[in-house]
Design a protein around this motif. Structure first.
Motif, mmCIF file in Angstrom:
data_model
loop_
_atom_site.group_PDB
_atom_site.id
_atom_site.type_symbol
_atom_site.label_atom_id
_atom_site.label_comp_id
_atom_site.label_asym_id
_atom_site.label_seq_id
_atom_site.Cartn_x
_atom_site.Cartn_y
_atom_site.Cartn_z
ATOM 1 N N LEU A 59 38.967 35.872 53.052
ATOM 2 C CA LEU A 59 40.573 37.485 53.284
ATOM 3 C C LEU A 59 41.380 37.195 54.192
ATOM 4 O O LEU A 59 41.105 36.682 55.009
ATOM 5 N N LEU A 60 42.642 37.859 54.637
ATOM 6 C CA LEU A 60 43.149 37.971 55.525
ATOM 7 C C LEU A 60 42.643 38.555 56.708
ATOM 8 O O LEU A 60 41.656 39.069 56.033
ATOM 9 N N GLU A 61 43.256 38.138 57.971
ATOM 10 C CA GLU A 61 42.316 38.816 59.352
ATOM 11 C C GLU A 61 42.425 39.717 59.305
ATOM 12 O O GLU A 61 43.626 40.242 59.474
ATOM 13 N N GLY A 62 41.808 40.379 59.842
ATOM 14 C CA GLY A 62 41.847 41.471 60.328
ATOM 15 C C GLY A 62 41.152 42.463 58.660
ATOM 16 O O GLY A 62 40.845 43.698 58.706
ATOM 17 N N VAL A 63 40.904 42.080 57.333
ATOM 18 C CA VAL A 63 40.068 42.898 55.981
ATOM 19 C C VAL A 63 38.934 43.225 56.777
ATOM 20 O O VAL A 63 38.572 42.609 57.245
ATOM 21 N N ALA A 64 38.465 44.692 56.773
ATOM 22 C CA ALA A 64 37.214 44.610 56.793
ATOM 23 C C ALA A 64 36.309 45.425 55.220
ATOM 24 O O ALA A 64 36.865 45.731 54.773
ATOM 25 N N LEU A 65 35.192 44.775 54.633
ATOM 26 C CA LEU A 65 34.533 44.834 53.424
ATOM 27 C C LEU A 65 34.380 46.325 53.885
ATOM 28 O O LEU A 65 33.267 46.264 54.783
ATOM 29 N N VAL A 66 33.847 47.121 52.471
ATOM 30 C CA VAL A 66 32.997 48.196 52.598
ATOM 31 C C VAL A 66 32.766 48.591 51.433
ATOM 32 O O VAL A 66 33.142 47.022 50.483
ATOM 33 N N ASP A 67 31.664 48.856 50.524
ATOM 34 C CA ASP A 67 30.737 48.822 49.975
ATOM 35 C C ASP A 67 31.136 50.746 49.287
ATOM 36 O O ASP A 67 32.149 51.337 50.194
ATOM 37 N N TYR A 68 30.768 51.080 48.342
ATOM 38 C CA TYR A 68 31.347 51.856 47.465
ATOM 39 C C TYR A 68 30.804 53.305 48.326
ATOM 40 O O TYR A 68 31.930 54.354 47.939
ATOM 41 N N ALA A 69 29.515 53.481 49.162
ATOM 42 C CA ALA A 69 29.332 54.554 50.672
ATOM 43 C C ALA A 69 30.727 54.340 51.470
ATOM 44 O O ALA A 69 30.779 55.077 51.267
ATOM 45 N N GLY A 70 31.099 52.987 52.002
ATOM 46 C CA GLY A 70 32.712 52.895 52.805
ATOM 47 C C GLY A 70 33.320 53.732 52.321
ATOM 48 O O GLY A 70 34.574 54.184 52.797
ATOM 49 N N PHE A 71 33.527 53.596 51.456
ATOM 50 C CA PHE A 71 34.833 54.039 50.142
ATOM 51 C C PHE A 71 34.793 55.567 50.298
ATOM 52 O O PHE A 71 36.170 55.994 50.841
ATOM 53 N N VAL A 72 33.838 56.247 49.983
ATOM 54 C CA VAL A 72 33.382 57.586 50.172
ATOM 55 C C VAL A 72 33.669 58.055 51.388
ATOM 56 O O VAL A 72 34.046 58.795 51.183
ATOM 57 N N ASP A 73 33.575 57.354 52.868
ATOM 58 C CA ASP A 73 33.133 57.407 53.622
ATOM 59 C C ASP A 73 34.738 58.055 54.151
ATOM 60 O O ASP A 73 34.858 58.713 54.984
ATOM 61 N N LEU A 74 35.602 56.012 53.256
ATOM 62 C CA LEU A 74 36.848 56.635 54.129
ATOM 63 C C LEU A 74 37.415 57.605 53.074
ATOM 64 O O LEU A 74 38.442 58.558 54.312
#
Lengths: 137, 130, 102
Positions: free
Chosen positions: C76-91
């Motif tokens: 992955l590109l530097e600086g790209v953070a992985l999120v799960d579906y819960a993280g998607f909801v938070d965003l």
């Protein structure tokens, strides 16, 4: 937000007509949405600008030509059609290639005014950033 | 927070309904409210009860119906899109003189106004499509 | 006043990601999911463009979609953070509005 407050709705159109149904069914949403007295605008960028071109003739395809509906939007008080200049440029189009879409301004003795507002990409980005609800099709 | 969800693509062909399902489950697990899920374009096809997916695959319609039952979700299928694509409830089948209906449990057919209303009432509207 | 932008299409297939990145505002978030996660890869013909246009925004990729496509997180590109579906909801909850680049 209280119930009687008006929300800013932006309908984002990035797809060409006919090849897929999105443009046509998006228009159906806009027409129904007009009854809800919200602050409505439409954005046309990328291939979405092709939706507004003049001279669409679908007879040979068997598809329904829904392009005249854009000219009726003013009757539904949908009077802000933002079209992105860069998207027109990239596709070799100018304002002259688009339908003449007008509305009657009831606050100005029903003078006919153009609904299409050509904006730069930066202005389009700012417009998007001030919405409450963005519906994309 | 109140979420409104739009699903614009059909099941199995596109991942949109799976993504929407996973998002809704995660939102509910975090204590958020999902005020409505509105199925539009080919998304209406999620709501037919006549699908028979292979047994080793996920059962998309059943997943939604079960989630709706558990959380009292309002799953709305757009009537204009549904009529084009052959999705009918019992009343509509009778009214249109069709010999069958196919809507699944937990789904209801209603107008596009429900989408706009959802946009007005929800704090965030999120569309899953293509 | 920030926006969460989502992109679910491969940038090698269509313009959604590039168009999105040309309309973001500083401080916005961009979530790549479904086939959109291919836009988060390094070492592609589009990596430099994505990194450049995305310099002022936070870029996320949905972990389940990254894993489903067999993309090693090291790619992955530097600086790209992985999120799960819960993280998607938070965003979505923590931004002012969501714009889905369909």
């Amino acid at each position: 937000m209280s119930d009687d407050e008006v929300k800013k709705f932006l309908y984002v159109n990035r797809k060409a007509p006919y090849g897929t149904i999105y443009a046509q069914e998006s228009l159906e949403v806009v027409l129904i949405g007009a009854a809800f007295d919200q602050d409505v605008a439409m954005a046309f960028l990328d291939d979405g600008v092709f939706q507004l071109t003049k001279g669409q003739d679908t007879k040979g395809t068997g598809l329904k030509n829904f392009s005249p509906t854009y000219r009726a939007l003013g009757d539904y008080e949908v009077t802000k059609l933002y079209v992105e200049q860069e998207s027109l440029d990239e596709r070799g189009l100018t304002l002259d290639d688009l339908q003449d879409i007008q509305y009657e301004d009831e606050d100005d003795d029903y003078a006919e005014k153009p609904s299409i507002i050509v904006v730069s990409r930066d202005q389009m980005a700012s417009l998007m950033a001030e919405q409450d609800v963005i519906l994309s099709f | 927070m109140k979420f409104g969800i739009v699903v614009n693509e059909g099941p199995y062909t596109h991942q949109a309904s799976d993504s929407a399902y996973n998002f809704v489950k995660a939102a509910l697990a975090k204590g958020h409210e999902v005020s409505r899920v509105f199925f539009y374009h080919d998304g209406v096809n999620v709501g037919t009860r006549l699908t028979i997916p292979p047994q080793d695959d996920r059962q998309i319609q059943e997943q939604w119906s079960a989630l709706a039952k558990e959380h009292e979700l309002d799953l709305v299928i757009c009537i204009a899109a549904a009529q084009r694509r052959g999705l009918l409830d019992e009343n509509e089948a009778k009214r249109q003189g069709k010999d069958a209906d196919n809507i699944a449990e937990g789904f209801r057919i209603s107008g596009l106004g429900q989408l706009i209303e959802m946009g007005i009432e929800a704090d965030r509207t999120i569309t899953f499509g293509d | 006043m920030a926006t969460l932008h989502t992109v679910n299409r491969s940038p090698f297939q269509d313009q959604a990601l590039l168009s999105c990145l040309r309309h973001v505002k500083k401080g916005d978030s961009v979530l790549l999911f479904e086939d959109g996660v291919y836009g988060a890869m390094s070492g592609t013909a589009l990596s430099d463009t994505v990194a450049e246009l995305g310099a002022d925004v936070s870029v996320y990729a949905l972990d389940a979609d990254v894993a489903a496509r067999g993309i090693d997180s090291a790619r992955l590109l530097e600086g790209v953070a992985l999120v799960d579906y819960a993280g998607f909801v938070d965003l979505a909850a923590n931004t002012e509005r969501t714009q889905n680049w369909l």
